[in-house]
Write an enzyme that holds these catalytic residues in place. Structure first.
Site, PDB file in Angstrom:
ATOM      1  N   TYR A 179       0.823  -1.282   0.079  1.00  0.00           N
ATOM      2  CA  TYR A 179       0.135  -0.081   0.030  1.00  0.00           C
ATOM      3  C   TYR A 179       1.004   1.185   0.036  1.00  0.00           C
ATOM      4  O   TYR A 179       0.650   2.160  -0.904  1.00  0.00           O
ATOM      5  CB  TYR A 179      -1.027  -0.008   1.122  1.00  0.00           C
ATOM      6  CG  TYR A 179      -1.693   1.117   1.383  1.00  0.00           C
ATOM      7  CD1 TYR A 179      -2.774   1.548   0.785  1.00  0.00           C
ATOM      8  CD2 TYR A 179      -1.148   2.156   2.549  1.00  0.00           C
ATOM      9  CE1 TYR A 179      -3.494   2.871   0.897  1.00  0.00           C
ATOM     10  CE2 TYR A 179      -2.079   3.409   2.789  1.00  0.00           C
ATOM     11  CZ  TYR A 179      -2.892   3.701   1.984  1.00  0.00           C
ATOM     12  OH  TYR A 179      -3.612   4.933   2.196  1.00  0.00           O
TER      13      TYR A 179
HETATM   14  P1  NAP Z   1     -13.283   4.612   1.986  1.00  0.00           P
HETATM   15  O1  NAP Z   1     -14.297   4.723   2.677  1.00  0.00           O
HETATM   16  O2  NAP Z   1     -12.742   2.954   1.893  1.00  0.00           O
HETATM   17  O3  NAP Z   1     -13.519   4.789   0.436  1.00  0.00           O
HETATM   18  C1  NAP Z   1     -12.851   4.435  -0.612  1.00  0.00           C
HETATM   19  C2  NAP Z   1     -13.717   4.658  -2.060  1.00  0.00           C
HETATM   20  O4  NAP Z   1     -12.923   4.181  -3.150  1.00  0.00           O
HETATM   21  C3  NAP Z   1     -15.067   4.172  -1.876  1.00  0.00           C
HETATM   22  O5  NAP Z   1     -16.178   4.782  -2.212  1.00  0.00           O
HETATM   23  C4  NAP Z   1     -14.845   2.853  -3.041  1.00  0.00           C
HETATM   24  O6  NAP Z   1     -16.253   2.359  -3.796  1.00  0.00           O
HETATM   25  C5  NAP Z   1     -13.864   3.578  -3.911  1.00  0.00           C
HETATM   26  N1  NAP Z   1     -13.339   2.692  -4.865  1.00  0.00           N
HETATM   27  C6  NAP Z   1     -12.679   1.706  -4.663  1.00  0.00           C
HETATM   28  N2  NAP Z   1     -12.331   0.997  -5.584  1.00  0.00           N
HETATM   29  C7  NAP Z   1     -12.772   1.492  -6.841  1.00  0.00           C
HETATM   30  C8  NAP Z   1     -12.610   1.363  -8.198  1.00  0.00           C
HETATM   31  N3  NAP Z   1     -11.996   0.138  -8.728  1.00  0.00           N
HETATM   32  N4  NAP Z   1     -13.462   2.233  -8.938  1.00  0.00           N
HETATM   33  C9  NAP Z   1     -13.912   3.662  -8.373  1.00  0.00           C
HETATM   34  N5  NAP Z   1     -14.060   3.607  -7.021  1.00  0.00           N
HETATM   35  C10 NAP Z   1     -13.369   2.804  -6.178  1.00  0.00           C
HETATM   36  O7  NAP Z   1     -12.031   5.245   2.335  1.00  0.00           O
HETATM   37  P2  NAP Z   1     -11.883   6.729   3.321  1.00  0.00           P
HETATM   38  O8  NAP Z   1     -12.064   6.399   4.613  1.00  0.00           O
HETATM   39  O9  NAP Z   1     -12.740   7.722   2.567  1.00  0.00           O
HETATM   40  O10 NAP Z   1     -10.293   7.010   3.011  1.00  0.00           O
HETATM   41  C11 NAP Z   1      -9.951   7.446   1.428  1.00  0.00           C
HETATM   42  C12 NAP Z   1      -8.306   7.177   1.536  1.00  0.00           C
HETATM   43  O11 NAP Z   1      -7.613   7.721   2.447  1.00  0.00           O
HETATM   44  C13 NAP Z   1      -8.045   5.657   1.528  1.00  0.00           C
HETATM   45  O12 NAP Z   1      -8.513   4.975   0.589  1.00  0.00           O
HETATM   46  C14 NAP Z   1      -6.630   5.769   1.762  1.00  0.00           C
HETATM   47  O13 NAP Z   1      -5.994   5.546   0.697  1.00  0.00           O
HETATM   48  C15 NAP Z   1      -6.445   7.134   2.230  1.00  0.00           C
HETATM   49  N6  NAP Z   1      -6.188   7.143   3.734  1.00  0.00           N
HETATM   50  C16 NAP Z   1      -6.281   6.278   4.767  1.00  0.00           C
HETATM   51  C17 NAP Z   1      -5.964   6.480   6.020  1.00  0.00           C
HETATM   52  C18 NAP Z   1      -6.497   5.384   7.262  1.00  0.00           C
HETATM   53  O14 NAP Z   1      -6.070   5.849   8.161  1.00  0.00           O
HETATM   54  N7  NAP Z   1      -7.618   4.542   6.752  1.00  0.00           N
HETATM   55  C19 NAP Z   1      -5.007   7.272   6.470  1.00  0.00           C
HETATM   56  C20 NAP Z   1      -4.679   8.039   5.414  1.00  0.00           C
HETATM   57  C21 NAP Z   1      -5.002   8.073   4.404  1.00  0.00           C
HETATM   58  P3  NAP Z   1     -17.120   1.862  -3.259  1.00  0.00           P
HETATM   59  O15 NAP Z   1     -18.053   2.727  -2.234  1.00  0.00           O
HETATM   60  O16 NAP Z   1     -18.162   1.480  -4.265  1.00  0.00           O
HETATM   61  O17 NAP Z   1     -16.547   0.840  -2.187  1.00  0.00           O
END
Ligand code: NAP
Length: 217
Positions: free
Chosen positions: A131
């Site tokens: 990742y």
């Molecule tokens: P999330 O709720 O998992 O949202 C990710 C979105 O990406 C979902 O809406 C998902 O669609 C979409 N997605 C996944 N695969 C896709 C595809 N093939 N085509 C189009 N859309 C797709 O994530 P979040 O909590 O908002 O966080 C956003 C990002 O922040 C994370 O993905 C990560 O990279 C980053 N981040 C995370 C952390 C942490 O502590 N977790 C810390 C720093 C940064 P669906 O709704 O259809 O599933």
């Protein structure tokens, strides 16, 4: 400003689309991957485009047609394998950057990970490293893309209510941040052109409102 939110159905994405729609000055176009996700965004008065990041660059470019800015906040999440990390977090991000160029959209905000430097790859556990690799190269692609970019590196995301105050700098002490505040920071960046060409880590804390924090970066 019309803003394409890639990953709009995600947790940050939903906060961001709502903030954009509530701003009164801007309009969101939610990029989602399933038609049944569209109703939520229509209810908010936002546009939508159904595109899977595993598809063609041209389809993403079509979704970006006529917008002023693109935010990438999609991610494969922790419950899929390394294949999806490669296809979504890396290739999906790179294809979105290429689509921005194809569509003539200069402004691009990337939601990255807290630390995507090479040292962070080396320090990561074997399960987390792919990742970090994906985010490292996606960020690097954006730096070299000749776009008006901002890269936001949030700490650990929580679902607490946002406070509207954050600490932001090229390096801050590791911590947490509510997704709502990350969304506020993203919109703040889009409204403040001094953030173009910058990247910074953000965590909760301090008493300085986001807009002021961004001005001082
Ligand atoms: P999330 O709720 O998992 O949202 C990710 C979105 O990406 C979902 O809406 C998902 O669609 C979409 N997605 C996944 N695969 C896709 C595809 N093939 N085509 C189009 N859309 C797709 O994530 P979040 O909590 O908002 O966080 C956003 C990002 O922040 C994370 O993905 C990560 O990279 C980053 N981040 C995370 C952390 C942490 O502590 N977790 C810390 C720093 C940064 P669906 O709704 O259809 O599933």
């Amino acid at each position: 400003m019309k803003i394409l939110v890639v990953g709009a159905n995600g947790q940050i994405g939903k906060h961001l689309v709502k903030l954009i729609q509530d701003s009164g000055n801007h309009m969101a176009r939610a990029m989602i991957r399933k038609q049944e996700q569209a109703a939520y965004f229509k209810e908010l008065g936002a546009e939508n485009a159904v595109v899977n990041l595993e598809g063609e660059i041209a389809d993403i470019a079509k979704a970006a047609d006529g917008v002023d800015a693109i935010v990438f906040t999609a991610g494969s999440g922790p419950h899929t394998g390394k294949d999806k990390t490669l296809m979504v977090d890396l290739d999906g991000a790179v294809k979105t950057i290429e689509a921005a160029k194809m569509a003539g959209v200069d402004r691009f905000v990337m939601v990255s990970s807290f630390d995507t430097r090479r040292e962070a790859i080396q320090a990561a556990s074997s399960s987390f490293a792919p990742y970090v690799v994906a985010k490292h190269y996606a960020d690097e692609w954006l730096r070299r893309a000749n776009l008006d970019y901002t890269i936001v590196h949030p700490g650990a995301l929580t679902n607490e209510a946002g406070t509207g105050c954050v600490e932001a700098a090229s390096e801050v002490e590791r911590g947490e941040i509510p997704r709502e505040d990350v969304a506020r920071v993203i919109l703040g960046c889009l409204e403040d052109s001094s953030t173009i060409g910058k990247e910074f880590q953000i965590v909760s804390g301090g008493t300085t409102p986001i807009k002021e924090v961004l001005k001082k970066l």
